[in-house]
Structure formats: C-alpha cells, structure tokens
Scaffold this motif. Sequence first.
Motif, PDB file in Angstrom:
ATOM      1  N   UNK A 200      29.175   9.234  51.406  1.00  0.00           N
ATOM      2  CA  UNK A 200      30.346   8.845  52.201  1.00  0.00           C
ATOM      3  C   UNK A 200      30.123   7.633  53.096  1.00  0.00           C
ATOM      4  N   UNK A 201      28.856   7.287  53.344  1.00  0.00           N
ATOM      5  CA  UNK A 201      28.563   6.215  54.285  1.00  0.00           C
ATOM      6  C   UNK A 201      28.602   6.650  55.740  1.00  0.00           C
ATOM      7  N   UNK A 202      28.822   7.934  55.981  1.00  0.00           N
ATOM      8  CA  UNK A 202      28.935   8.458  57.347  1.00  0.00           C
ATOM      9  C   UNK A 202      27.608   9.021  57.843  1.00  0.00           C
ATOM     10  N   UNK A 203      27.332   8.775  59.106  1.00  0.00           N
ATOM     11  CA  UNK A 203      26.183   9.394  59.750  1.00  0.00           C
ATOM     12  C   UNK A 203      26.513  10.812  60.188  1.00  0.00           C
ATOM     13  N   UNK A 204      25.587  11.413  60.906  1.00  0.00           N
ATOM     14  CA  UNK A 204      25.781  12.791  61.352  1.00  0.00           C
ATOM     15  C   UNK A 204      25.125  12.985  62.713  1.00  0.00           C
TER      16      UNK A 204
END
Length: 411
Positions: A200-204
């Motif tokens: 997704x290209x999203x961090x956490x």
Amino acid sequence: MDKNALDGLRILDFTWLLAGPYATRILADFGAEVIKVQSGKTATGAESNTTGYFNTWNRNKLGITLNMNHPEARDIALRLVKASDIVMENFTPRVMSNWGLSYDKLVEVKPDIIMVNMSGMGGTGPWKDFAAFGSTIQAFSSITYLTSFPREIASPSARNDRERIVKSPPLGLGYSYADPVAGLFAVLAVLAALEHRDKTGEGQHIDISEYEAMCSLLGPAVLDYTVNRNAAMPQGNSAGYIAATPYGCYRCLGDDRWCVIAVFTEEEWQALKHVLGDPAWSKEERFSTTSGRKEHAEELNELLEQWTAKHTPDEVMNLLQQAGIPAGIVEDANDLANDPQLTARNFFIQTEHPVLGKTVSDNTPIKLSRTPARPCHPAPLLGQDNHYVYREILGMSEQELAQYIEEGVIS
C-alpha cells in the motif's frame, strides 16, 4: 551467496536492556542495518558496550552516540528518521514524546515510516506510564503465580509431620521470560507492517504492550475457567491434567543437581521398576495402576527421589532413556555450553570482540533455508560508527561533525 532476508532495511534503534534489543537483534541477524543510538551518559551498567550482556543482545548492529538531552539532537534524530525505514524504542511512552519524536512528528519527515513503541503497559490506559521490567510483567500477568509451587507443598526432606508442609512464595520463572516474548511480538508486527507497506505504500504505528503480550499466553487457562469454571492454580512440578505419573523434577547426586522424569504408559512404569531393581514398594497395591500412582503421587515421588539422589543426573537420564523412559537433565550453564545436541545444531556462535576477546552467545533459533541469518559481528563499541552514519548517511561535513562533538550533541 544467498542474500539476507532483510537486506536494504534500515532501523533506527533507541531500545535498551532486553526486550527491544532482542527484537532488533533478530532483525539485524537477517540483514537489517540496525543503528543503535546511545550516549556516553546512558551507556552504563547493563548498557555499557563492554559487558557480556550488551554484546549478547546487540550483535550485528552499528553504534552511534547522540545526546538526546541536548536541544539540537532532535533535528539530527529526525534526519536519521528520514533516512530509515523503521524506528524502534522500548521506553515508557512519555520519553519519545518528550524528545519531540512521537509518531505524528516522525511522519512529518517520513510519511511511510514504521514506528514501534514497546512499553510495559502500552501507550494508552491508566497504567501507560508505569515503568516495568520482565519480572514485573510476569507478576502482573499471573505467570509468576502459575509457574510457582502450590501455596503449601510437601517437603521430601521433612523429618516429621510439622516440617512436611512449608509455605511457598510465588517464586516464578527466575528470569525475564516476558522480554523475549515481547521482542518476538515486535518482530512479527514489523514483518506484517513491512508487507503492508510493500502493498500500500503506507507506514504503521505499532504499540506493543509487554503486559498484553504475556496475557495472550494465558489462553488455555482463561478458556478452562470460562467454559469449565476450573480456576488455574500453581502446580509446581506436578503433572496436573497430563496423564503421567511419576512425573516431576527429582534431586540427584551433586550440588543442586536435578533430573526430570515422566512416565506415561504402563510399559514405561514396568521399565522404571526394572531400572530401580524392582524394589518392594513398587509392587504395592497403591502403585499398581495409573490412577493409584496419581492418587499417591506425593509418596511415589519421595520414594523415587531416594533412588535418584544416589546417582548423578547424567546417570539417571542415561539409565532411564536406555529403558525407553522420558528423562532429561536440568542443565546448568556449564551443561548447556557443552550440550552435544546444542553443539550439533549450532545453537551457540562465537564472535571476536575488540575488548572482550572471544565471546559466545546464542544463535538465532529462526532457520531460513534460502536467506539464513548472516555471519555474526560483535556488538559495537560506543560511537563506533559515528563517522559512517553521520558522514555517509546524513552527509555531514567533517567540520559539522566535529562541531557537534565539541558541543556535546554527538557524545
């Protein structure tokens, strides 16, 4: 040569003591570039770079100094964040926020950053600011209670009825089991976050509560109570619901030497009697059935220990194993270091430390066929990799680096 599983991954490591450093050690073992952040003021005690403890939990890592109490350190830390994939720490929740390094600040400079906060109680709730060590968490989660002896236990060495019952405090495990448990939880969470980022290209933002990690191990006890109303109780070395008797940890010849024995079947019971020389007590009616032996387990254990106490644990184990009876030595540190099974499995690895010399530590238990753990390097000395990190990764000039050192920012 096969690549490492985590090649190309960079982790900014603010962790200390055991839970956090264990997590980042696992990631470093598989190729992640882990940058351990220290300062001269905090690198003391167990965090001193020349202790065996520090060397065990911080192998395969780079080491830099950065005095986070200096007002200019925050900007340098954020530059390191921008150049990293993951930030990990295991302070109480207020520490990173006080430094201006909370997750919302990190995403401003690195939108896809993965941040792992590891604390005793987690980042929210009324206990969030409680400082905790592994032994504290074990007590909170009931593991200390459940792994102790019953409140009243029989003393095999008692000389009379008054001495037979002794009060048993909740001794617990005797080591910080909760720390590696939390470390493993953190590693799994990091791997999941990396997979999510790849898709997704999203961090956490990962919030690990060591307390919750330990409570998750109580599943069978919780289910047994909710379904059957059976309250979990400390059982010491007794078999509990396991259909085995005799079953326990028995004193052997020598100073604090022990052997565990478990007899599950009638065939094993007959074999045990034969090894013991078929003593008269073994033919008594009360020991003729599994249920009878279980009912009279206390007396049976005392009689069996009269035999084990005359033999070394090696003799007990070998005699019983040769007869097909499950038995094993309770190994001390010397036994473990010379255990042929552990040696054959490469459980221990050696490193050459510039100060400590040749050191031995446990290998990673995680075996990957195509991307195995990389060769082991000793833990870094204090500030050992300052030049590489600040000059090559951040692009500081020699003059800039020297100024920061002189001002006590990088120290």
